[in-house]
Design a protein around this motif. Structure first.
Motif, PDB file in Angstrom:
ATOM      1  N   PRO A 212       0.843  -1.205   0.000  1.00 45.13           N
ATOM      2  CA  PRO A 212       0.000   0.000   0.000  1.00 45.13           C
ATOM      3  C   PRO A 212       0.870   1.243   0.000  1.00 45.13           C
ATOM      4  CG  PRO A 212       0.071  -0.968   2.186  1.00 45.13           C
ATOM      5  CD  PRO A 212       0.782  -1.932   1.278  1.00 45.13           C
ATOM      6  N   SER A 213       0.310   2.353  -0.475  1.00 43.26           N
ATOM      7  CA  SER A 213       1.085   3.597  -0.499  1.00 43.26           C
ATOM      8  C   SER A 213       1.383   4.053   0.919  1.00 43.26           C
ATOM      9  CB  SER A 213       0.309   4.680  -1.257  1.00 43.26           C
ATOM     10  OG  SER A 213      -0.909   4.965  -0.594  1.00 43.26           O
ATOM     11  N   ASN A 214       2.569   4.629   1.093  1.00 48.96           N
ATOM     12  CA  ASN A 214       3.001   5.105   2.408  1.00 48.96           C
ATOM     13  C   ASN A 214       3.478   6.548   2.308  1.00 48.96           C
ATOM     14  OD1 ASN A 214       3.341   2.531   4.334  1.00 48.96           O
ATOM     15  ND2 ASN A 214       3.843   1.961   2.248  1.00 48.96           N
ATOM     16  N   SER A 215       3.267   7.308   3.356  1.00 45.15           N
ATOM     17  CA  SER A 215       3.813   8.664   3.413  1.00 45.15           C
ATOM     18  C   SER A 215       4.116   9.021   4.858  1.00 45.15           C
ATOM     19  CB  SER A 215       2.829   9.678   2.827  1.00 45.15           C
ATOM     20  OG  SER A 215       3.332  10.991   2.989  1.00 45.15           O
ATOM     21  N   ALA A 216       5.285   9.627   5.061  1.00 42.97           N
ATOM     22  CA  ALA A 216       5.632  10.149   6.386  1.00 42.97           C
ATOM     23  C   ALA A 216       6.040  11.610   6.258  1.00 42.97           C
ATOM     24  CB  ALA A 216       6.740   9.326   7.009  1.00 42.97           C
ATOM     25  N   ASP A 217       5.467  12.284   5.265  1.00 48.03           N
ATOM     26  CA  ASP A 217       5.833  13.671   4.997  1.00 48.03           C
ATOM     27  C   ASP A 217       5.361  14.630   6.087  1.00 48.03           C
ATOM     28  OD1 ASP A 217       7.003  12.843   2.686  1.00 48.03           O
ATOM     29  OD2 ASP A 217       5.320  13.377   1.396  1.00 48.03           O
ATOM     30  N   ILE A 218       4.247  14.300   6.733  1.00 44.42           N
ATOM     31  CA  ILE A 218       3.671  15.216   7.723  1.00 44.42           C
ATOM     32  C   ILE A 218       4.131  14.816   9.117  1.00 44.42           C
ATOM     33  CG2 ILE A 218       1.546  16.156   8.666  1.00 44.42           C
ATOM     34  CD1 ILE A 218       0.202  15.508   6.001  1.00 44.42           C
ATOM     35  N   GLU A 219       4.981  15.630   9.708  1.00 50.04           N
ATOM     36  CA  GLU A 219       5.473  15.435  11.071  1.00 50.04           C
ATOM     37  C   GLU A 219       6.069  14.045  11.284  1.00 50.04           C
ATOM     38  OE1 GLU A 219       2.402  16.441  13.828  1.00 50.04           O
ATOM     39  OE2 GLU A 219       2.366  18.549  13.242  1.00 50.04           O
ATOM     40  N   MET A 220       6.592  13.443  10.221  1.00 51.61           N
ATOM     41  CA  MET A 220       7.263  12.148  10.279  1.00 51.61           C
ATOM     42  C   MET A 220       6.364  11.030  10.802  1.00 51.61           C
ATOM     43  SD  MET A 220      10.141  12.773   8.932  1.00 51.61           S
ATOM     44  CE  MET A 220      11.050  11.279   9.289  1.00 51.61           C
ATOM     45  N   ASN A 221       5.075  11.187  10.671  1.00 53.01           N
ATOM     46  CA  ASN A 221       4.131  10.148  11.054  1.00 53.01           C
ATOM     47  C   ASN A 221       3.784   9.305   9.837  1.00 53.01           C
ATOM     48  OD1 ASN A 221       3.825  10.881  13.799  1.00 53.01           O
ATOM     49  ND2 ASN A 221       2.430  12.542  13.216  1.00 53.01           N
ATOM     50  N   LEU A 222       4.023   7.988   9.921  1.00 51.28           N
ATOM     51  CA  LEU A 222       3.755   7.108   8.801  1.00 51.28           C
ATOM     52  C   LEU A 222       2.254   6.899   8.625  1.00 51.28           C
ATOM     53  CD1 LEU A 222       4.851   5.219   6.587  1.00 51.28           C
ATOM     54  CD2 LEU A 222       4.799   3.373   8.274  1.00 51.28           C
ATOM     55  N   ILE A 223       1.771   7.190   7.434  1.00 54.70           N
ATOM     56  CA  ILE A 223       0.365   6.981   7.096  1.00 54.70           C
ATOM     57  C   ILE A 223       0.310   6.048   5.894  1.00 54.70           C
ATOM     58  CG2 ILE A 223      -1.792   8.064   6.397  1.00 54.70           C
ATOM     59  CD1 ILE A 223      -0.780  10.646   7.674  1.00 54.70           C
ATOM     60  N   VAL A 224      -0.469   4.989   5.995  1.00 55.87           N
ATOM     61  CA  VAL A 224      -0.577   3.991   4.939  1.00 55.87           C
ATOM     62  C   VAL A 224      -1.844   4.224   4.134  1.00 55.87           C
ATOM     63  CG1 VAL A 224      -0.735   1.519   4.428  1.00 55.87           C
ATOM     64  CG2 VAL A 224       0.687   2.305   6.318  1.00 55.87           C
ATOM     65  N   GLY A 225      -1.733   4.130   2.816  1.00 56.20           N
ATOM     66  CA  GLY A 225      -2.903   4.273   1.958  1.00 56.20           C
ATOM     67  C   GLY A 225      -3.266   5.698   1.633  1.00 56.20           C
ATOM     68  N   VAL A 226      -2.278   6.568   1.509  1.00 55.89           N
ATOM     69  CA  VAL A 226      -2.536   7.983   1.263  1.00 55.89           C
ATOM     70  C   VAL A 226      -3.087   8.216  -0.137  1.00 55.89           C
ATOM     71  CG1 VAL A 226      -1.495  10.278   1.133  1.00 55.89           C
ATOM     72  CG2 VAL A 226      -0.760   8.685   2.894  1.00 55.89           C
ATOM     73  N   HIS A 227      -2.466   7.622  -1.127  1.00 53.38           N
ATOM     74  CA  HIS A 227      -2.880   7.860  -2.509  1.00 53.38           C
ATOM     75  C   HIS A 227      -2.978   6.546  -3.279  1.00 53.38           C
ATOM     76  CE1 HIS A 227       1.447   7.375  -3.064  1.00 53.38           C
ATOM     77  NE2 HIS A 227       1.632   8.376  -2.235  1.00 53.38           N
ATOM     78  N   GLY A 228      -3.613   5.579  -2.655  1.00 53.38           N
ATOM     79  CA  GLY A 228      -3.804   4.274  -3.274  1.00 53.38           C
ATOM     80  C   GLY A 228      -4.539   3.367  -2.309  1.00 53.38           C
ATOM     81  N   PRO A 229      -4.607   2.066  -2.600  1.00 51.36           N
ATOM     82  CA  PRO A 229      -5.310   1.133  -1.718  1.00 51.36           C
ATOM     83  C   PRO A 229      -4.804   1.193  -0.278  1.00 51.36           C
ATOM     84  CG  PRO A 229      -4.796   0.082  -3.808  1.00 51.36           C
ATOM     85  CD  PRO A 229      -4.104   1.412  -3.822  1.00 51.36           C
ATOM     86  N   ILE A 230      -5.731   1.065   0.649  1.00 47.61           N
ATOM     87  CA  ILE A 230      -5.389   1.117   2.073  1.00 47.61           C
ATOM     88  C   ILE A 230      -4.748  -0.193   2.519  1.00 47.61           C
ATOM     89  CG2 ILE A 230      -6.342   1.371   4.395  1.00 47.61           C
ATOM     90  CD1 ILE A 230      -8.580   3.034   3.126  1.00 47.61           C
ATOM     91  N   LYS A 231      -5.222  -1.299   1.950  1.00 46.96           N
ATOM     92  CA  LYS A 231      -4.690  -2.615   2.313  1.00 46.96           C
ATOM     93  C   LYS A 231      -4.336  -3.396   1.046  1.00 46.96           C
ATOM     94  CE  LYS A 231      -7.399  -2.918   6.591  1.00 46.96           C
ATOM     95  NZ  LYS A 231      -8.397  -3.710   7.349  1.00 46.96           N
ATOM     96  N   VAL A 232      -3.280  -4.210   1.166  1.00 57.00           N
ATOM     97  CA  VAL A 232      -2.806  -5.001   0.025  1.00 57.00           C
ATOM     98  C   VAL A 232      -2.509  -6.421   0.498  1.00 57.00           C
ATOM     99  CG1 VAL A 232      -0.939  -5.309  -1.658  1.00 57.00           C
ATOM    100  CG2 VAL A 232      -1.840  -3.019  -1.202  1.00 57.00           C
ATOM    101  N   THR A 233      -2.863  -7.391  -0.329  1.00 53.84           N
ATOM    102  CA  THR A 233      -2.536  -8.796  -0.075  1.00 53.84           C
ATOM    103  C   THR A 233      -1.802  -9.379  -1.276  1.00 53.84           C
ATOM    104  OG1 THR A 233      -4.409  -9.187   1.412  1.00 53.84           O
ATOM    105  CG2 THR A 233      -3.460 -11.107   0.337  1.00 53.84           C
ATOM    106  N   TYR A 234      -0.703 -10.070  -1.011  1.00 57.06           N
ATOM    107  CA  TYR A 234      -0.003 -10.832  -2.038  1.00 57.06           C
ATOM    108  C   TYR A 234      -0.331 -12.308  -1.837  1.00 57.06           C
ATOM    109  CZ  TYR A 234       3.134  -6.779  -2.907  1.00 57.06           C
ATOM    110  OH  TYR A 234       3.655  -5.555  -3.223  1.00 57.06           O
ATOM    111  N   ILE A 235      -0.749 -12.967  -2.905  1.00 54.01           N
ATOM    112  CA  ILE A 235      -1.027 -14.408  -2.847  1.00 54.01           C
ATOM    113  C   ILE A 235      -0.072 -15.129  -3.796  1.00 54.01           C
ATOM    114  CG2 ILE A 235      -2.740 -16.223  -3.152  1.00 54.01           C
ATOM    115  CD1 ILE A 235      -4.922 -14.120  -2.732  1.00 54.01           C
ATOM    116  N   VAL A 236       0.895 -15.836  -3.230  1.00 51.32           N
ATOM    117  CA  VAL A 236       1.854 -16.589  -4.053  1.00 51.32           C
ATOM    118  C   VAL A 236       1.253 -17.954  -4.370  1.00 51.32           C
ATOM    119  CG1 VAL A 236       4.126 -17.660  -4.097  1.00 51.32           C
ATOM    120  CG2 VAL A 236       3.851 -15.393  -3.098  1.00 51.32           C
ATOM    121  N   VAL A 237       1.239 -18.284  -5.666  1.00 53.88           N
ATOM    122  CA  VAL A 237       0.626 -19.526  -6.132  1.00 53.88           C
ATOM    123  C   VAL A 237       1.673 -20.437  -6.745  1.00 53.88           C
ATOM    124  CG1 VAL A 237      -1.226 -20.525  -7.515  1.00 53.88           C
ATOM    125  CG2 VAL A 237      -1.435 -18.185  -6.678  1.00 53.88           C
TER     126      VAL A 237
END
Length: 240
Positions: A212-237
């Motif tokens: 998922p997209s990550n950003s820590a630009d604001i006060e160095m706080n990591l925020i996930v899903g800023v400009h894309g999916p909030i959650k991501v799953t990888y399924i290896v087959v």
């Protein structure tokens, strides 16, 4: 001036060479031979199973859920993942692997029966695809090349695989055939280069997605899903 025509190229290059104090090079440039090549040696002896383990470990760093399965169990794992995301709508890549991995029947009948609205990417109706993706709960694609070191899936975006599938929905699922996993970016670039040399048509847009997209630009706080999916799953087959 016609579309795609290059203007004043020779004059520009001649002036650039002059500013550098040398004659302009017009022949073939030989690639330098470097004594150290870490881009090739990192994980060079790793087996495919070891690369899967490296990928799984990296997923913990990039806030991405990691799952392993077989082709026979893929639909069950997909359903569990979509259900976990409370997915009521899904936009899905138009890929021949949907059929070879036994997903065509699942997308056409079984998934809609659970109450999930399904749209397979339609190359003839791009505007409607994007509108659906904007509101979709889940986007699903295959990974074409997968980088174990960074936990990155590579998507060759063409008319059947719009980049909005992995960008606009709330959540994203990448189906990763085990055979697509390589060590790192060096090997991924090599695969694409060899495809191009072999005359295969490589899309002009190649997406590298690392969880998922990550950003820590604001006060160095990591925020996930800023400009894309909030959650991501990888399924290896397992595919070999």
């Amino acid at each position: 001036m016609t579309v795609g025509e290059i203007q004043n190229r020779d004059a520009f290059l001649d002036n650039l060479a002059k500013q550098l104090g040398r004659e302009r090079t017009k022949g073939k440039v030989d690639r330098p031979s470097w004594r150290k090549n870490p881009q090739w040696t990192v994980f060079q002896d790793a087996t495919q199973d070891e690369l899967v383990d490296i990928l799984e470990k990296q997923c913990g760093v990039i806030h991405t859920t990691f799952k392993r399965t077989t082709s026979d169990q893929l639909t069950q794992v997909l359903q569990e993942t979509i259900g976990g995301y409370e997915g009521k709508s899904a936009i899905i890549v138009n890929d021949e692997r949907n059929e070879s991995f036994g997903l065509k029947e699942y997308y056409e009948n079984q998934l809609p029966e659970t109450g999930c609205e399904v749209r397979i990417w339609d190359p003839n109706n791009k505007r409607e695809n994007v509108k659906f993706a904007e509101k979709a709960d889940v986007g699903i694609t295959f990974s074409d090349i997968t980088l174990a070191e960074s936990g990155t899936v590579t998507l060759l975006n063409d008319k059947d695989n719009g980049r909005t599938i992995s960008l606009l929905p709330k959540t994203y699922i990448a189906i990763i055939p085990k055979s697509t996993i390589v060590a790192r970016m060096t090997q991924a670039a090599s695969v694409i280069h060899k495809q191009n040399e072999a005359g295969q048509q490589v899309p002009s847009c190649v997406s590298f997605i690392t969880g998922p997209s990550n950003s820590a630009d604001i006060e160095m706080n990591l925020i996930v899903g800023v400009h894309g999916p909030i959650k991501v799953t990888y399924i290896v087959v397992e595919d070999k």
